[in-house]
Enzyme design. Sequence first.
Site, PDB file in Angstrom:
ATOM      1  N   ASN A 188      49.706  53.921  45.700  1.00 32.10           N
ATOM      2  CA  ASN A 188      48.297  54.222  45.417  1.00 32.10           C
ATOM      3  C   ASN A 188      47.603  54.823  46.641  1.00 32.10           C
ATOM      4  O   ASN A 188      46.383  54.883  46.702  1.00 32.10           O
ATOM      5  CB  ASN A 188      47.557  52.952  45.005  1.00 32.10           C
TER       6      ASN A 188
ATOM      7  N   HIS B 168      41.664  44.965  35.207  1.00 28.18           N
ATOM      8  CA  HIS B 168      42.694  44.409  36.080  1.00 28.18           C
ATOM      9  C   HIS B 168      42.745  42.877  35.980  1.00 28.18           C
ATOM     10  O   HIS B 168      41.724  42.235  35.756  1.00 28.18           O
ATOM     11  CB  HIS B 168      42.348  44.818  37.518  1.00 28.18           C
TER      12      HIS B 168
ATOM     13  N   GLU C 228      36.507  49.019  34.665  1.00 31.13           N
ATOM     14  CA  GLU C 228      37.014  49.824  35.775  1.00 31.13           C
ATOM     15  C   GLU C 228      36.492  51.235  35.571  1.00 31.13           C
ATOM     16  O   GLU C 228      36.207  51.617  34.438  1.00 31.13           O
ATOM     17  CB  GLU C 228      38.558  49.857  35.753  1.00 31.13           C
TER      18      GLU C 228
ATOM     19  N   SER D  14      43.672  51.378  35.974  1.00 28.98           N
ATOM     20  CA  SER D  14      44.795  51.394  36.910  1.00 28.98           C
ATOM     21  C   SER D  14      46.126  51.744  36.270  1.00 28.98           C
ATOM     22  O   SER D  14      46.981  52.332  36.917  1.00 28.98           O
ATOM     23  CB  SER D  14      44.903  50.044  37.616  1.00 28.98           C
TER      24      SER D  14
ATOM     25  N   ASP E 132      34.745  48.230  38.747  1.00 35.71           N
ATOM     26  CA  ASP E 132      35.867  48.185  39.680  1.00 35.71           C
ATOM     27  C   ASP E 132      36.316  49.627  39.938  1.00 35.71           C
ATOM     28  O   ASP E 132      36.862  50.291  39.060  1.00 35.71           O
ATOM     29  CB  ASP E 132      36.981  47.338  39.040  1.00 35.71           C
TER      30      ASP E 132
ATOM     31  N   HIS F 171      40.554  52.676  41.806  1.00 35.20           N
ATOM     32  CA  HIS F 171      41.298  53.941  41.736  1.00 35.20           C
ATOM     33  C   HIS F 171      40.387  55.169  41.698  1.00 35.20           C
ATOM     34  O   HIS F 171      40.818  56.256  41.331  1.00 35.20           O
ATOM     35  CB  HIS F 171      42.227  53.934  40.515  1.00 35.20           C
TER      36      HIS F 171
ATOM     37  N   LYS G 168      44.072  51.307  48.744  1.00 37.37           N
ATOM     38  CA  LYS G 168      44.543  52.444  47.943  1.00 37.37           C
ATOM     39  C   LYS G 168      44.206  53.739  48.690  1.00 37.37           C
ATOM     40  O   LYS G 168      44.752  53.954  49.756  1.00 37.37           O
ATOM     41  CB  LYS G 168      43.987  52.323  46.540  1.00 37.37           C
TER      42      LYS G 168
HETATM   43  C1  PLP Z   1      44.672  47.075  43.045  1.00 33.68           C
HETATM   44  C2  PLP Z   1      43.561  46.683  42.194  1.00 33.68           C
HETATM   45  C3  PLP Z   1      42.779  45.559  42.477  1.00 33.68           C
HETATM   46  C4  PLP Z   1      43.140  44.577  43.543  1.00 33.68           C
HETATM   47  O1  PLP Z   1      43.020  45.088  44.812  1.00 33.68           O
HETATM   48  P1  PLP Z   1      43.955  44.525  45.976  1.00 33.68           P
HETATM   49  O2  PLP Z   1      43.273  44.931  47.207  1.00 33.68           O
HETATM   50  O3  PLP Z   1      45.283  45.160  45.795  1.00 33.68           O
HETATM   51  O4  PLP Z   1      44.016  43.038  45.808  1.00 33.68           O
HETATM   52  C5  PLP Z   1      41.668  45.339  41.707  1.00 33.68           C
HETATM   53  N1  PLP Z   1      41.355  46.135  40.665  1.00 33.68           N
HETATM   54  C6  PLP Z   1      42.116  47.201  40.357  1.00 33.68           C
HETATM   55  C7  PLP Z   1      41.718  48.050  39.215  1.00 33.68           C
HETATM   56  C8  PLP Z   1      43.237  47.499  41.096  1.00 33.68           C
HETATM   57  O5  PLP Z   1      43.996  48.532  40.758  1.00 33.68           O
END
Ligand code: PLP
Length: 409
Positions: A48, A134, A187, A191, A216, A219, A250
Amino acid sequence: MSAFEDELELRLSGIRAADLWRELRRLDSSVGPSIRFAGRELLNLSSNDYLGLAVHPLLIDAATQAARDFGAGSGASRLICGSLAPHHRLEERIAAFKDTAAALAFSTGYAAALGAITALLGPDDIIIVDKLVHACCVDAARLSGAKLRVFAHNDLNELETILKWATAKKHAATTATKRQQILIVTESVFSMDGDLAPLRELVELKDRYGAWLMVDEAHALGLFGKHRRGLADALGLGERIEIQLGTLGKAVGSAGGFIAGSRQLVDLLINRARSFIFSTAPVPAAAAAAAAGLELIARPEGAALNEQLWIRVNCLKNAITRAGWSPSSVPSPIVPLQVGAEDTAVKLATELRAAGYFVPAIRFPSVARGSARLRVTVSAAHEQADLEQFARTLGARSCLALSTSIIER
Ligand SMILES: *Cc1c(COP(=O)(O)O)cnc(C)c1O
């Protein structure tokens, strides 16, 4: 063997029988566009690290310098004595980058979701989540004790039906539970499917029903909008969203998570977010690298990397189309190859590895059962020729062509 191991063995055989067995694959290199695995170089289509910042010299230098100046460890939680200058600099950077009044950094995005949702909601409240959010948001919702409702992916009609039910419930509530809140969680870029949420409509809806909205942007950060702040900002909605979640592991190229929003939100989290309060502060190196990553993204170099990423994404999609597939037209560096059966997905990933490509098979519980897929992610650091060669390899696999199609939305 003891009864304990016997019991675990039984469970493990169940996982194997369902083709859901997972194991760790040791890499003997950094996670760049190509990686070293089992003595071979493979093209990495699984990370990512969309802008290639995880291996950028500026971030590595920032991490090294912070370790020299502030040590390898943080010593304690932020509220004890772990609140080091790099953490404060990072939070100022996040707030400036996101254009919010304040921000709070957590050790991971997972911890940020857990801390924020459980700090904001309790058993009297209602949380409404998109079916595909997520795991960290689902786990947080359960842990908060709030009433959990799920709406079908991006289904605004179902969301509105639930909102009507929730507001009726709120109005009928006795004075003791009068302060009942409703939180919607989604989101911005999903993801595992790579598609986008209808953020404008979601904001309209939550305003109409007096609910809060948490988005969220794991991405989307670094990828969308003129300032690369994410999809909310790209749509001019940043100020209308109560809680913005982001990750630093990411596109930002380091590790960690954050919540960005109002000063009051951040103050409440400092006082109530248990994953923040009861956990050792991230190492200074991670905070400094993340701050350097955000700084870089904000600069013209970030704009150039961003542009390069989208050129690579289009290159891969065009090459895949030429190879006989029809990829989604949604702008996203996440390109899922829908497979369905768990065993087929694993077999394809193994075949691609043998051909020199590292692509993960994503299965339950990351996605629904029977909805296994290969998840291809593109980075600005990929070479165009490598992506084209990958698409040809993909196109040449007839078994793949029979059983897969790229998700179209
Ligand atoms: C990766 C991810 C998370 C968690 O983040 P980390 O820093 O890896 O714990 C939360 N929400 C989404 C949509 C993600 O892809």
